[in-house]
Design a protein around this motif. Structure first.
Motif, PDB file in Angstrom:
ATOM      1  N   ALA A   1      -1.853  76.612 -53.650  1.00  0.00           N
ATOM      2  CA  ALA A   1      -1.321  75.050 -52.676  1.00  0.00           C
ATOM      3  C   ALA A   1       0.001  75.020 -52.954  1.00  0.00           C
ATOM      4  N   ILE A   2       1.070  74.096 -52.171  1.00  0.00           N
ATOM      5  CA  ILE A   2       2.072  73.162 -52.154  1.00  0.00           C
ATOM      6  C   ILE A   2       1.421  72.126 -52.169  1.00  0.00           C
ATOM      7  N   ILE A   3       1.765  71.100 -53.369  1.00  0.00           N
ATOM      8  CA  ILE A   3       1.006  69.346 -53.509  1.00  0.00           C
ATOM      9  C   ILE A   3       2.518  69.039 -53.050  1.00  0.00           C
ATOM     10  N   HIS A   4       1.756  67.884 -52.323  1.00  0.00           N
ATOM     11  CA  HIS A   4       2.855  67.331 -51.513  1.00  0.00           C
ATOM     12  C   HIS A   4       2.280  65.831 -51.703  1.00  0.00           C
ATOM     13  N   THR A   5       2.284  65.692 -53.042  1.00  0.00           N
ATOM     14  CA  THR A   5       1.553  64.083 -53.210  1.00  0.00           C
ATOM     15  C   THR A   5       2.373  63.662 -54.710  1.00  0.00           C
ATOM     16  N   GLU A   6       2.819  62.614 -54.777  1.00  0.00           N
ATOM     17  CA  GLU A   6       3.270  61.909 -56.318  1.00  0.00           C
ATOM     18  C   GLU A   6       2.051  60.889 -56.967  1.00  0.00           C
TER      19      GLU A   6
ATOM     20  N   GLU B   1       3.951  62.107 -61.662  1.00  0.00           N
ATOM     21  CA  GLU B   1       5.960  62.195 -61.591  1.00  0.00           C
ATOM     22  C   GLU B   1       6.073  63.584 -61.733  1.00  0.00           C
ATOM     23  N   GLY B   2       6.089  64.562 -61.012  1.00  0.00           N
ATOM     24  CA  GLY B   2       6.578  65.799 -60.416  1.00  0.00           C
ATOM     25  C   GLY B   2       5.243  66.464 -60.193  1.00  0.00           C
ATOM     26  N   MET B   3       5.033  65.705 -59.167  1.00  0.00           N
ATOM     27  CA  MET B   3       3.866  66.443 -58.624  1.00  0.00           C
ATOM     28  C   MET B   3       4.259  67.371 -57.885  1.00  0.00           C
ATOM     29  N   ASP B   4       5.333  66.001 -56.454  1.00  0.00           N
ATOM     30  CA  ASP B   4       5.630  66.190 -55.317  1.00  0.00           C
ATOM     31  C   ASP B   4       6.208  67.543 -55.681  1.00  0.00           C
ATOM     32  N   GLY B   5       5.388  68.676 -55.042  1.00  0.00           N
ATOM     33  CA  GLY B   5       6.658  70.187 -54.079  1.00  0.00           C
ATOM     34  C   GLY B   5       5.857  70.944 -55.755  1.00  0.00           C
TER      35      GLY B   5
ATOM     36  N   ASN C   1      -3.949  50.697 -55.365  1.00  0.00           N
ATOM     37  CA  ASN C   1      -3.477  51.640 -54.850  1.00  0.00           C
ATOM     38  C   ASN C   1      -3.261  53.589 -55.225  1.00  0.00           C
ATOM     39  N   HIS C   2      -4.068  52.896 -56.303  1.00  0.00           N
ATOM     40  CA  HIS C   2      -5.133  54.499 -57.375  1.00  0.00           C
ATOM     41  C   HIS C   2      -5.565  55.192 -55.862  1.00  0.00           C
ATOM     42  N   LYS C   3      -5.174  56.570 -55.915  1.00  0.00           N
ATOM     43  CA  LYS C   3      -5.229  57.370 -55.575  1.00  0.00           C
ATOM     44  C   LYS C   3      -6.251  58.824 -56.258  1.00  0.00           C
ATOM     45  N   TRP C   4      -7.034  59.007 -56.560  1.00  0.00           N
ATOM     46  CA  TRP C   4      -8.817  58.949 -55.619  1.00  0.00           C
ATOM     47  C   TRP C   4      -9.855  58.551 -56.891  1.00  0.00           C
ATOM     48  N   VAL C   5     -10.666  57.634 -56.190  1.00  0.00           N
ATOM     49  CA  VAL C   5     -11.507  57.565 -56.506  1.00  0.00           C
ATOM     50  C   VAL C   5     -12.259  58.191 -55.808  1.00  0.00           C
ATOM     51  N   VAL C   6     -13.423  59.620 -55.937  1.00  0.00           N
ATOM     52  CA  VAL C   6     -14.151  60.026 -54.818  1.00  0.00           C
ATOM     53  C   VAL C   6     -15.991  59.551 -54.421  1.00  0.00           C
ATOM     54  N   GLN C   7     -16.206  59.137 -53.930  1.00  0.00           N
ATOM     55  CA  GLN C   7     -18.136  58.297 -53.892  1.00  0.00           C
ATOM     56  C   GLN C   7     -18.927  58.202 -54.670  1.00  0.00           C
ATOM     57  N   GLU C   8     -18.975  59.543 -55.347  1.00  0.00           N
ATOM     58  CA  GLU C   8     -19.727  59.703 -56.190  1.00  0.00           C
ATOM     59  C   GLU C   8     -19.118  59.477 -58.048  1.00  0.00           C
TER      60      GLU C   8
ATOM     61  N   GLU D   1      -2.932  65.872 -48.540  1.00  0.00           N
ATOM     62  CA  GLU D   1      -1.733  65.958 -49.425  1.00  0.00           C
ATOM     63  C   GLU D   1      -1.625  67.555 -50.001  1.00  0.00           C
ATOM     64  N   LEU D   2      -1.851  68.885 -49.703  1.00  0.00           N
ATOM     65  CA  LEU D   2      -1.455  70.291 -49.973  1.00  0.00           C
ATOM     66  C   LEU D   2      -0.975  70.548 -48.844  1.00  0.00           C
ATOM     67  N   SER D   3      -0.543  71.844 -48.948  1.00  0.00           N
ATOM     68  CA  SER D   3      -0.230  72.607 -47.792  1.00  0.00           C
ATOM     69  C   SER D   3       0.133  74.621 -48.035  1.00  0.00           C
TER      70      SER D   3
END
Length: 190
Positions: free
Chosen positions: A73-78, A81-85, A114-121, A186-188
């Motif tokens: 998949a392609i990542i669409h978030t940053e 650094e270097g994640m997007d795309g 605004n740290h993304k992401w922490v999950v419920q668990e 955040e994926l495509s």
């Protein structure tokens, strides 16, 4: 044992890359300011990202996820650094609540906003019901240095599939393995 021997040079390389990126970034912040948007703007002390494939106890594997384990998949978030795309290989898919959180690292330093992401668990005593924005929580995630045990405030919440991904940054450098977490939005498809 072999993986531990490979981990030290990997961490050293990542730290060198981060140091070079930090030294060329003219956006120095004063000690009273906060850092925004999760990982990518964090200072060196907190940039070391865990590559552990372990997931929190109780995290449920998503049946029939949009992006299957092993698919691309392609990542669409940053987040970093270097994640997007970047092209990601899906290492895991889980059904949970994902939270953006603001916290002050237990190791000191600037507040991470605004740290993304922490999950419920990964939130102490979270239970099974969604937590609400503004709630104070104790973070049990160990994604970044100083995160585990930190007190945080929930900024936002999403019921979603979260993915653990492997990718090579678009900015070059070593492959990142088991990055936690990227949400489905955040994926495509590749």
């Amino acid at each position: 044992m072999k993986n531990k021997k490979l981990l030290i040079p990997f961490i050293a390389l990542v730290l060198m890359l981060i140091l070079s990126a930090c030294s060329s970034n003219g956006n120095q912040k004063g000690s009273g300011e906060t850092k925004d948007s999760g990982h990518k703007s964090m200072d060196m002390d907190h940039m070391e990202h865990s590559s552990s494939e372990e997931v929190p106890k109780g995290l449920k594997v998503k049946e029939n996820p949009t992006y299957k384990v092993g698919s691309k998949a392609i990542i669409h978030t940053e987040h970093m650094e270097g994640m997007d795309g970047a092209e990601a290989t899906i290492a895991g898919a889980y059904d949970t609540m994902a939270y953006a959180v603001t916290y002050t690292p237990t190791t000191g330093g600037e507040k991470v906003k605004n740290h993304k992401w922490v999950v419920q668990e990964e939130i102490k005593n979270a239970g099974s019901e969604p937590l609400k924005p503004g709630m104070e929580v104790t973070i049990e995630a160990d994604h970044m240095k100083g995160m585990k045990g930190a007190t945080g405030i929930i900024d936002s919440v999403e019921q979603t599939t979260v993915y653990m991904v492997d990718y090579t940054p678009t900015t070059g450098g070593e492959k990142v393995t088991n990055h936690k977490w990227v949400t489905e939005s955040e994926l495509s498809s590749k």
